[in-house]
Design a protein around this motif. Structure first.
Motif, PDB file in Angstrom:
ATOM      1  N   SER A 144      42.519  34.287  50.123  1.00 29.46           N
ATOM      2  CA  SER A 144      43.764  35.072  50.134  1.00 29.46           C
ATOM      3  C   SER A 144      44.794  34.609  51.167  1.00 29.46           C
ATOM      4  N   THR A 147      46.426  31.562  49.738  1.00 32.39           N
ATOM      5  CA  THR A 147      47.357  31.945  48.667  1.00 32.39           C
ATOM      6  C   THR A 147      48.652  32.495  49.268  1.00 32.39           C
ATOM      7  N   GLY A 177      52.647  45.619  46.441  1.00 32.88           N
ATOM      8  CA  GLY A 177      51.200  45.415  46.620  1.00 32.88           C
ATOM      9  C   GLY A 177      50.897  44.841  47.992  1.00 32.88           C
ATOM     10  N   GLY A 179      47.780  44.237  49.313  1.00 29.87           N
ATOM     11  CA  GLY A 179      46.363  43.892  49.352  1.00 29.87           C
ATOM     12  C   GLY A 179      46.150  42.638  50.182  1.00 29.87           C
ATOM     13  N   ALA A 180      45.104  41.914  49.851  1.00 31.29           N
ATOM     14  CA  ALA A 180      44.724  40.748  50.645  1.00 31.29           C
ATOM     15  C   ALA A 180      45.879  39.749  50.747  1.00 31.29           C
ATOM     16  N   VAL A 181      46.534  39.450  49.630  1.00 28.75           N
ATOM     17  CA  VAL A 181      47.624  38.470  49.657  1.00 28.75           C
ATOM     18  C   VAL A 181      48.928  39.108  50.132  1.00 28.75           C
ATOM     19  N   ASP A 200      52.772  50.319  47.753  1.00 27.40           N
ATOM     20  CA  ASP A 200      51.385  50.163  47.298  1.00 27.40           C
ATOM     21  C   ASP A 200      50.985  51.526  46.757  1.00 27.40           C
ATOM     22  N   ILE A 201      50.012  51.560  45.868  1.00 27.98           N
ATOM     23  CA  ILE A 201      49.538  52.873  45.412  1.00 27.98           C
ATOM     24  C   ILE A 201      48.669  53.516  46.500  1.00 27.98           C
ATOM     25  N   ARG A 205      48.289  51.914  53.349  1.00 26.58           N
ATOM     26  CA  ARG A 205      48.754  50.533  53.547  1.00 26.58           C
ATOM     27  C   ARG A 205      50.267  50.503  53.770  1.00 26.58           C
ATOM     28  N   CYS A 234      53.010  41.259  44.124  1.00 23.71           N
ATOM     29  CA  CYS A 234      51.700  40.860  44.657  1.00 23.71           C
ATOM     30  C   CYS A 234      50.634  41.894  44.293  1.00 23.71           C
ATOM     31  N   ALA A 235      50.823  42.557  43.165  1.00 23.83           N
ATOM     32  CA  ALA A 235      49.828  43.553  42.747  1.00 23.83           C
ATOM     33  C   ALA A 235      49.290  43.186  41.374  1.00 23.83           C
ATOM     34  N   LEU A 236      49.997  43.651  40.353  1.00 24.29           N
ATOM     35  CA  LEU A 236      49.466  43.503  38.993  1.00 24.29           C
ATOM     36  C   LEU A 236      50.270  42.511  38.177  1.00 24.29           C
ATOM     37  N   SER A 256      52.755  36.561  44.401  1.00 19.81           N
ATOM     38  CA  SER A 256      51.440  35.968  44.135  1.00 19.81           C
ATOM     39  C   SER A 256      50.768  36.465  42.856  1.00 19.81           C
ATOM     40  N   ALA A 257      51.243  37.551  42.282  1.00 17.49           N
ATOM     41  CA  ALA A 257      50.498  38.140  41.163  1.00 17.49           C
ATOM     42  C   ALA A 257      50.373  37.151  40.004  1.00 17.49           C
ATOM     43  N   ASN A 258      49.256  37.220  39.319  1.00 18.95           N
ATOM     44  CA  ASN A 258      49.042  36.406  38.122  1.00 18.95           C
ATOM     45  C   ASN A 258      49.735  37.059  36.936  1.00 18.95           C
ATOM     46  N   ASN A 284      51.270  30.647  43.284  1.00 14.51           N
ATOM     47  CA  ASN A 284      50.039  31.296  43.761  1.00 14.51           C
ATOM     48  C   ASN A 284      48.808  30.378  43.700  1.00 14.51           C
TER      49      ASN A 284
HETATM   50  P1  NAD Z   1      44.079  43.026  46.141  1.00 10.47           P
HETATM   51  O1  NAD Z   1      43.267  43.810  45.186  1.00 10.47           O
HETATM   52  O2  NAD Z   1      43.555  42.754  47.504  1.00 10.47           O
HETATM   53  O3  NAD Z   1      45.510  43.745  46.332  1.00 10.47           O
HETATM   54  C1  NAD Z   1      46.241  44.329  45.316  1.00 10.47           C
HETATM   55  C2  NAD Z   1      47.033  45.486  45.946  1.00 10.47           C
HETATM   56  O4  NAD Z   1      47.950  45.991  44.981  1.00 10.47           O
HETATM   57  C3  NAD Z   1      46.145  46.652  46.391  1.00 10.47           C
HETATM   58  O5  NAD Z   1      46.480  47.035  47.710  1.00 10.47           O
HETATM   59  C4  NAD Z   1      46.491  47.737  45.375  1.00 10.47           C
HETATM   60  O6  NAD Z   1      46.370  49.043  45.907  1.00 10.47           O
HETATM   61  C5  NAD Z   1      47.916  47.401  45.034  1.00 10.47           C
HETATM   62  N1  NAD Z   1      48.374  47.935  43.755  1.00 10.47           N
HETATM   63  C6  NAD Z   1      47.685  48.047  42.595  1.00 10.47           C
HETATM   64  N2  NAD Z   1      48.449  48.600  41.665  1.00 10.47           N
HETATM   65  C7  NAD Z   1      49.659  48.802  42.217  1.00 10.47           C
HETATM   66  C8  NAD Z   1      50.880  49.336  41.743  1.00 10.47           C
HETATM   67  N3  NAD Z   1      51.032  49.784  40.494  1.00 10.47           N
HETATM   68  N4  NAD Z   1      51.936  49.402  42.593  1.00 10.47           N
HETATM   69  C9  NAD Z   1      51.809  48.972  43.855  1.00 10.47           C
HETATM   70  N5  NAD Z   1      50.674  48.457  44.360  1.00 10.47           N
HETATM   71  C10 NAD Z   1      49.615  48.382  43.550  1.00 10.47           C
HETATM   72  O7  NAD Z   1      44.442  41.675  45.370  1.00 10.47           O
HETATM   73  P2  NAD Z   1      44.962  40.314  46.006  1.00 10.47           P
HETATM   74  O8  NAD Z   1      43.812  39.396  46.189  1.00 10.47           O
HETATM   75  O9  NAD Z   1      45.870  40.614  47.147  1.00 10.47           O
HETATM   76  O10 NAD Z   1      45.804  39.722  44.790  1.00 10.47           O
HETATM   77  C11 NAD Z   1      47.106  40.214  44.483  1.00 10.47           C
HETATM   78  C12 NAD Z   1      47.634  39.506  43.239  1.00 10.47           C
HETATM   79  O11 NAD Z   1      47.668  38.081  43.471  1.00 10.47           O
HETATM   80  C13 NAD Z   1      46.764  39.676  41.996  1.00 10.47           C
HETATM   81  O12 NAD Z   1      47.595  39.675  40.862  1.00 10.47           O
HETATM   82  C14 NAD Z   1      45.900  38.437  41.992  1.00 10.47           C
HETATM   83  O13 NAD Z   1      45.454  38.111  40.695  1.00 10.47           O
HETATM   84  C15 NAD Z   1      46.877  37.417  42.500  1.00 10.47           C
HETATM   85  N6  NAD Z   1      46.243  36.232  43.097  1.00 10.47           N
HETATM   86  C16 NAD Z   1      45.426  36.355  44.176  1.00 10.47           C
HETATM   87  C17 NAD Z   1      44.846  35.229  44.747  1.00 10.47           C
HETATM   88  C18 NAD Z   1      43.961  35.327  45.964  1.00 10.47           C
HETATM   89  O14 NAD Z   1      43.697  34.297  46.589  1.00 10.47           O
HETATM   90  N7  NAD Z   1      43.512  36.514  46.346  1.00 10.47           N
HETATM   91  C19 NAD Z   1      45.102  33.970  44.203  1.00 10.47           C
HETATM   92  C20 NAD Z   1      45.953  33.854  43.103  1.00 10.47           C
HETATM   93  C21 NAD Z   1      46.517  35.007  42.564  1.00 10.47           C
END
Ligand code: NAD
Length: 348
Positions: A144, A147, A177, A179-181, A200-201, A205, A234-236, A256-258, A284
């Protein structure tokens, strides 16, 4: 009622694995091995049925081919799904059966973590077959932050191209979002002087980001239309759609979101509004680049992986330039560059 299966004519190989005694139903989709073995994670998800799982794995594996090709990696694209509910626990016997399936594909497919597949699972599978990356032994660790670094560099390149600004001081970025990224991206943006609006939901955070980065808080429904120069999804997936695009305030989308585009034609909708879209699988790719580094002859080298990540803005610059020259969308140009690289390797 007869239903047509999804089209997998452009896949090299699609393998279904079933072991009823050990509770495994899995599909490995190998889209392309033209550039190298197909790399892509294993998703463990409670799909409603086999068709749904097949549709998902075909789409995801195709995407991995593009991501590896555009990132200049000597890898093809593949993906796997296991139809199971990871939250209900993953029986050891099921993973064992899956490891045996992976072993039969060791020359063509390399797996890694994805939704529902943990580091511990990857470590276990690695005891059964070598074609597993993202393991403790492989040494690449949590993807993360890598990314996030690639996304940060790509976002800066997009701002330079669209807004003519070399630095991010005072640039307003809306981050969806944390999260990790998303969180790691905010750290970098804040350090670079950007003004953040976040959502974020998970409200804890959002509160933490307000404290840590002085970020403005937005509701999950308000973030896409927030007053900002840049939107960083960076969420969905699927957040850029016919419904949401008309309301965007940002001039740049870089996150970063896919699968950010709900439909392929949404790339045109963005371009028509003068919004520069950094194609998701380009910006990403840091996580893939990082895990792929485990497969290099000398083994994982963090500096080499980061040097590769640092080329993401160069790739984006080329995409932005060609899109501007041709009138094609940035998404179309990214797909075209990936296709060119595969065609060149095939004819070589
Ligand atoms: P994660 O699960 O750690 O974080 C996602 C965050 O989004 C969470 O905090 C969640 O509460 C929040 N969230 C979910 N629904 C939401 C909404 N409707 N509105 C606002 N916030 C919302 O995931 P991540 O690893 O941080 O990845 C984030 C995105 O990046 C994903 O789409 C993932 O596929 C993509 N991605 C991640 C990596 C990686 O290295 N982790 C690599 C490539 C792509």
């Amino acid at each position: 009622e007869a239903r047509a299966l999804p089209d997998f004519a452009d896949h090299e190989r699609v393998v279904a694995g079933r072991d009823s005694a050990r509770g495994l139903t899995a599909i490995v989709a190998i889209h392309s091995t033209v550039l190298g073995p197909a790399l892509g994670g294993t998703r463990v998800w409670p799909y409603a049925g086999f068709d749904e799982a097949l549709t998902d794995v075909l789409r995801l594996s195709h995407g991995m081919t593009n991501k590896a090709a555009i990132s200049g990696l000597p890898l093809g694209g593949g993906k796997a799904v296991i139809i199971a509910d990871a939250r209900a626990g993953k029986p050891r016997a099921m993973l064992e059966a899956y490891g045996e399936m992976l072993a039969t594909l060791r020359d063509v497919y390399v797996t890694a973590e994805d939704v529902g597949m943990s580091l511990a699972d990857a470590d276990f599978l690695h005891t059964l077959t070598p074609n597993v990356t993202g393991t403790t032994a492989g040494g690449s660790g949590n993807p993360s932050p890598v990314t996030a670094e690639g996304t940060f560099l790509g976002l800066r390149a997009a701002v330079r191209h669209r807004l003519g600004r070399e630095d991010l001081a005072g640039i307003r970025v809306a981050v969806q979002g944390l999260g990790a990224v998303g969180w790691a991206l905010c750290e970098r943006l804040h350090a670079a002087g950007a003004a953040l609006t976040v959502t974020d939901i998970d409200s804890t955070r959002v509160e933490a980001a307000a404290t840590e980065f002085g970020a403005r808080k937005a509701g999950p429904d308000a973030i896409l239309a927030a007053e900002a120069d840049v939107l960083a999804p960076c969420a969905l997936g699927g957040v850029l759609s016919e419904r949401t695009i008309p309301a965007l305030e940002a001039k740049v989308v870089a996150g970063s979101a896919n699968n950010q585009l709900a439909r392929p034609e949404d790339a045109r909708r963005l371009a028509d509004r003068g919004i520069l879209y950094a194609p998701d699988y380009v910006i990403n790719a840091g996580g893939l680049i990082n895990v792929a580094a485990e497969l290099s002859p000398g083994g994982y080298d963090r500096d080499a992986a980061m040097a590769k990540v640092a080329t993401i803005p160069d790739t984006l610059d080329e995409i932005f330039r060609r899109a501007a020259e041709t009138g094609a969308t940035t998404a179309e140009i990214a797909d075209a560059i990936a296709a060119e690289r595969i065609a060149a390797a095939r004819s070589a």
